[in-house]
Design a protein around this motif. Structure first.
Motif, PDB file in Angstrom:
ATOM      1  N   MET A 169       0.844  -1.194   0.000  1.00 54.80           N
ATOM      2  CA  MET A 169       0.000   0.000   0.000  1.00 54.80           C
ATOM      3  C   MET A 169       0.880   1.245   0.000  1.00 54.80           C
ATOM      4  O   MET A 169       1.863   1.310   0.720  1.00 54.80           O
ATOM      5  N   THR A 170       0.512   2.205  -0.811  1.00 52.51           N
ATOM      6  CA  THR A 170       1.289   3.435  -0.832  1.00 52.51           C
ATOM      7  C   THR A 170       0.894   4.295   0.354  1.00 52.51           C
ATOM      8  O   THR A 170      -0.282   4.413   0.684  1.00 52.51           O
ATOM      9  N   ALA A 171       1.879   4.858   0.991  1.00 48.14           N
ATOM     10  CA  ALA A 171       1.624   5.670   2.178  1.00 48.14           C
ATOM     11  C   ALA A 171       1.380   7.107   1.756  1.00 48.14           C
ATOM     12  O   ALA A 171       2.297   7.916   1.689  1.00 48.14           O
ATOM     13  N   THR A 172       0.145   7.409   1.429  1.00 47.21           N
ATOM     14  CA  THR A 172      -0.217   8.753   1.010  1.00 47.21           C
ATOM     15  C   THR A 172      -1.160   9.355   2.039  1.00 47.21           C
ATOM     16  O   THR A 172      -2.167   8.744   2.381  1.00 47.21           O
ATOM     17  N   PHE A 173      -0.808  10.549   2.495  1.00 41.30           N
ATOM     18  CA  PHE A 173      -1.687  11.233   3.426  1.00 41.30           C
ATOM     19  C   PHE A 173      -2.926  11.693   2.702  1.00 41.30           C
ATOM     20  O   PHE A 173      -2.849  12.369   1.680  1.00 41.30           O
ATOM     21  N   LYS A 174      -4.068  11.289   3.180  1.00 45.99           N
ATOM     22  CA  LYS A 174      -5.294  11.791   2.598  1.00 45.99           C
ATOM     23  C   LYS A 174      -6.368  11.831   3.669  1.00 45.99           C
ATOM     24  O   LYS A 174      -6.198  11.271   4.749  1.00 45.99           O
ATOM     25  N   THR A 175      -7.449  12.492   3.331  1.00 45.87           N
ATOM     26  CA  THR A 175      -8.558  12.573   4.258  1.00 45.87           C
ATOM     27  C   THR A 175      -9.478  11.385   4.033  1.00 45.87           C
ATOM     28  O   THR A 175      -9.977  11.174   2.931  1.00 45.87           O
ATOM     29  N   HIS A 176      -9.651  10.604   5.083  1.00 48.41           N
ATOM     30  CA  HIS A 176     -10.524   9.431   5.012  1.00 48.41           C
ATOM     31  C   HIS A 176     -11.817   9.746   5.743  1.00 48.41           C
ATOM     32  O   HIS A 176     -11.806  10.399   6.792  1.00 48.41           O
ATOM     33  N   HIS A 177     -12.913   9.255   5.204  1.00 52.25           N
ATOM     34  CA  HIS A 177     -14.205   9.403   5.840  1.00 52.25           C
ATOM     35  C   HIS A 177     -14.582   8.065   6.462  1.00 52.25           C
ATOM     36  O   HIS A 177     -14.369   7.013   5.856  1.00 52.25           O
ATOM     37  N   GLY A 178     -15.134   8.151   7.663  1.00 49.46           N
ATOM     38  CA  GLY A 178     -15.549   6.927   8.330  1.00 49.46           C
ATOM     39  C   GLY A 178     -16.852   7.128   9.055  1.00 49.46           C
ATOM     40  O   GLY A 178     -17.278   8.265   9.300  1.00 49.46           O
ATOM     41  N   GLN A 179     -17.477   6.035   9.390  1.00 51.66           N
ATOM     42  CA  GLN A 179     -18.741   6.125  10.131  1.00 51.66           C
ATOM     43  C   GLN A 179     -19.036   4.804  10.823  1.00 51.66           C
ATOM     44  O   GLN A 179     -18.443   3.772  10.507  1.00 51.66           O
ATOM     45  N   CYS A 180     -19.958   4.875  11.787  1.00 57.46           N
ATOM     46  CA  CYS A 180     -20.445   3.665  12.423  1.00 57.46           C
ATOM     47  C   CYS A 180     -21.365   2.945  11.436  1.00 57.46           C
ATOM     48  O   CYS A 180     -21.533   3.362  10.290  1.00 57.46           O
ATOM     49  N   HIS A 181     -22.006   1.889  11.883  1.00 56.66           N
ATOM     50  CA  HIS A 181     -22.839   1.118  10.962  1.00 56.66           C
ATOM     51  C   HIS A 181     -24.088   1.873  10.528  1.00 56.66           C
ATOM     52  O   HIS A 181     -24.452   1.864   9.361  1.00 56.66           O
ATOM     53  N   CYS A 182     -24.739   2.544  11.468  1.00 50.53           N
ATOM     54  CA  CYS A 182     -26.005   3.209  11.132  1.00 50.53           C
ATOM     55  C   CYS A 182     -25.798   4.599  10.540  1.00 50.53           C
ATOM     56  O   CYS A 182     -26.731   5.178   9.988  1.00 50.53           O
ATOM     57  N   GLY A 183     -24.591   5.137  10.669  1.00 50.17           N
ATOM     58  CA  GLY A 183     -24.297   6.431  10.078  1.00 50.17           C
ATOM     59  C   GLY A 183     -24.534   7.613  11.000  1.00 50.17           C
ATOM     60  O   GLY A 183     -24.311   8.757  10.596  1.00 50.17           O
ATOM     61  N   ARG A 213     -20.184  10.067  12.358  1.00 53.38           N
ATOM     62  CA  ARG A 213     -19.365  10.237  11.145  1.00 53.38           C
ATOM     63  C   ARG A 213     -18.134  11.054  11.489  1.00 53.38           C
ATOM     64  O   ARG A 213     -18.201  11.978  12.296  1.00 53.38           O
ATOM     65  N   PHE A 214     -17.027  10.701  10.867  1.00 57.05           N
ATOM     66  CA  PHE A 214     -15.796  11.428  11.139  1.00 57.05           C
ATOM     67  C   PHE A 214     -14.928  11.491   9.900  1.00 57.05           C
ATOM     68  O   PHE A 214     -15.137  10.747   8.929  1.00 57.05           O
ATOM     69  N   THR A 215     -13.964  12.394   9.938  1.00 58.00           N
ATOM     70  CA  THR A 215     -12.903  12.400   8.942  1.00 58.00           C
ATOM     71  C   THR A 215     -11.573  12.347   9.686  1.00 58.00           C
ATOM     72  O   THR A 215     -11.458  12.831  10.818  1.00 58.00           O
ATOM     73  N   ALA A 216     -10.593  11.745   9.062  1.00 52.78           N
ATOM     74  CA  ALA A 216      -9.257  11.649   9.652  1.00 52.78           C
ATOM     75  C   ALA A 216      -8.229  11.757   8.541  1.00 52.78           C
ATOM     76  O   ALA A 216      -8.377  11.128   7.491  1.00 52.78           O
ATOM     77  N   ARG A 217      -7.215  12.576   8.804  1.00 52.38           N
ATOM     78  CA  ARG A 217      -6.101  12.674   7.850  1.00 52.38           C
ATOM     79  C   ARG A 217      -5.005  11.715   8.288  1.00 52.38           C
ATOM     80  O   ARG A 217      -4.454  11.832   9.373  1.00 52.38           O
ATOM     81  N   THR A 218      -4.716  10.765   7.445  1.00 48.40           N
ATOM     82  CA  THR A 218      -3.706   9.769   7.799  1.00 48.40           C
ATOM     83  C   THR A 218      -3.185   9.099   6.532  1.00 48.40           C
ATOM     84  O   THR A 218      -3.859   9.075   5.499  1.00 48.40           O
ATOM     85  N   ASP A 219      -1.997   8.532   6.652  1.00 45.70           N
ATOM     86  CA  ASP A 219      -1.443   7.754   5.542  1.00 45.70           C
ATOM     87  C   ASP A 219      -1.683   6.257   5.748  1.00 45.70           C
ATOM     88  O   ASP A 219      -1.263   5.445   4.916  1.00 45.70           O
ATOM     89  N   LEU A 220      -2.360   5.915   6.848  1.00 41.79           N
ATOM     90  CA  LEU A 220      -2.641   4.499   7.155  1.00 41.79           C
ATOM     91  C   LEU A 220      -1.369   3.650   7.109  1.00 41.79           C
ATOM     92  O   LEU A 220      -1.400   2.483   6.738  1.00 41.79           O
ATOM     93  N   ALA A 221      -0.262   4.264   7.520  1.00 40.33           N
ATOM     94  CA  ALA A 221       1.031   3.578   7.407  1.00 40.33           C
ATOM     95  C   ALA A 221       1.405   2.794   8.656  1.00 40.33           C
ATOM     96  O   ALA A 221       2.395   2.059   8.650  1.00 40.33           O
ATOM     97  N   SER A 222       0.643   2.960   9.732  1.00 40.09           N
ATOM     98  CA  SER A 222       0.999   2.223  10.948  1.00 40.09           C
ATOM     99  C   SER A 222      -0.238   1.599  11.575  1.00 40.09           C
ATOM    100  O   SER A 222      -0.549   1.829  12.733  1.00 40.09           O
ATOM    101  N   MET A 223      -0.932   0.822  10.776  1.00 43.95           N
ATOM    102  CA  MET A 223      -2.109   0.130  11.282  1.00 43.95           C
ATOM    103  C   MET A 223      -1.693  -1.002  12.204  1.00 43.95           C
ATOM    104  O   MET A 223      -0.639  -1.610  12.023  1.00 43.95           O
ATOM    105  N   GLY A 224      -2.528  -1.257  13.182  1.00 46.17           N
ATOM    106  CA  GLY A 224      -2.196  -2.321  14.110  1.00 46.17           C
ATOM    107  C   GLY A 224      -3.427  -3.018  14.631  1.00 46.17           C
ATOM    108  O   GLY A 224      -4.536  -2.488  14.567  1.00 46.17           O
TER     109      GLY A 224
END
Ligand SMILES: [Zn+2]
Length: 121
Positions: free
Chosen positions: A1-15, A18-29
């Motif tokens: 996976m390329t480590a690119t900083f971008k704004t990700h949108h996320g939400q719970c199941h029902c919606g 809702r949130f946004t997070a800026r991350t490169d998702l480079a250190s998932m655990g």
């Protein structure tokens, strides 16, 4: 996976949450502590300043356990924990987002996921 900083949108199941997070998702655990093992989430920490809760603040309920340093937040409607709040241990406030709650969930490469030995922390 390329480590690119971008704004990700996320939400719970029902919606409701809702949130946004800026991350490169480079250190998932993931984590094998008594709670994460049951939840089965994949997390990515982001500085609190790179996280915005866009809706659902009044629909969250929280849970703390063990050292109670992490605030686990759940949607009170659908029960999904899409993020948690805590500290990185050096005083920096961080938000741990549940990668599985992101829209356009990236294809996770299991070999890049770090395994946190929370059970023996
Ligand atoms: Zn929900």
């Amino acid at each position: 996976m390329t480590a690119t900083f971008k704004t990700h949108h996320g939400q719970c199941h029902c919606g409701a949450v809702r949130f946004t997070a800026r991350t490169d998702l480079a250190s998932m655990g993931d984590c094998n502590c008594s709670r994460c093992r049951r939840l089965g989430w994949v997390m990515q920490s982001v500085p609190a300043g790179d996280f915005d809760l866009e809706s659902g603040a009044d629909n969250l309920t929280s849970f703390r356990f063990n050292t109670e340093t992490i605030e686990h937040l759940f949607c009170r409607t659908c029960g999904i924990e899409s993020f948690a709040r805590g500290s990185d241990g050096k005083g920096l406030e961080v938000v741990m987002i549940n990668v599985n709650c992101l829209e356009e969930v990236p294809a996770l490469d299991p070999t890049t996921i770090k395994h946190w030995d929370g059970a023996n922390w």
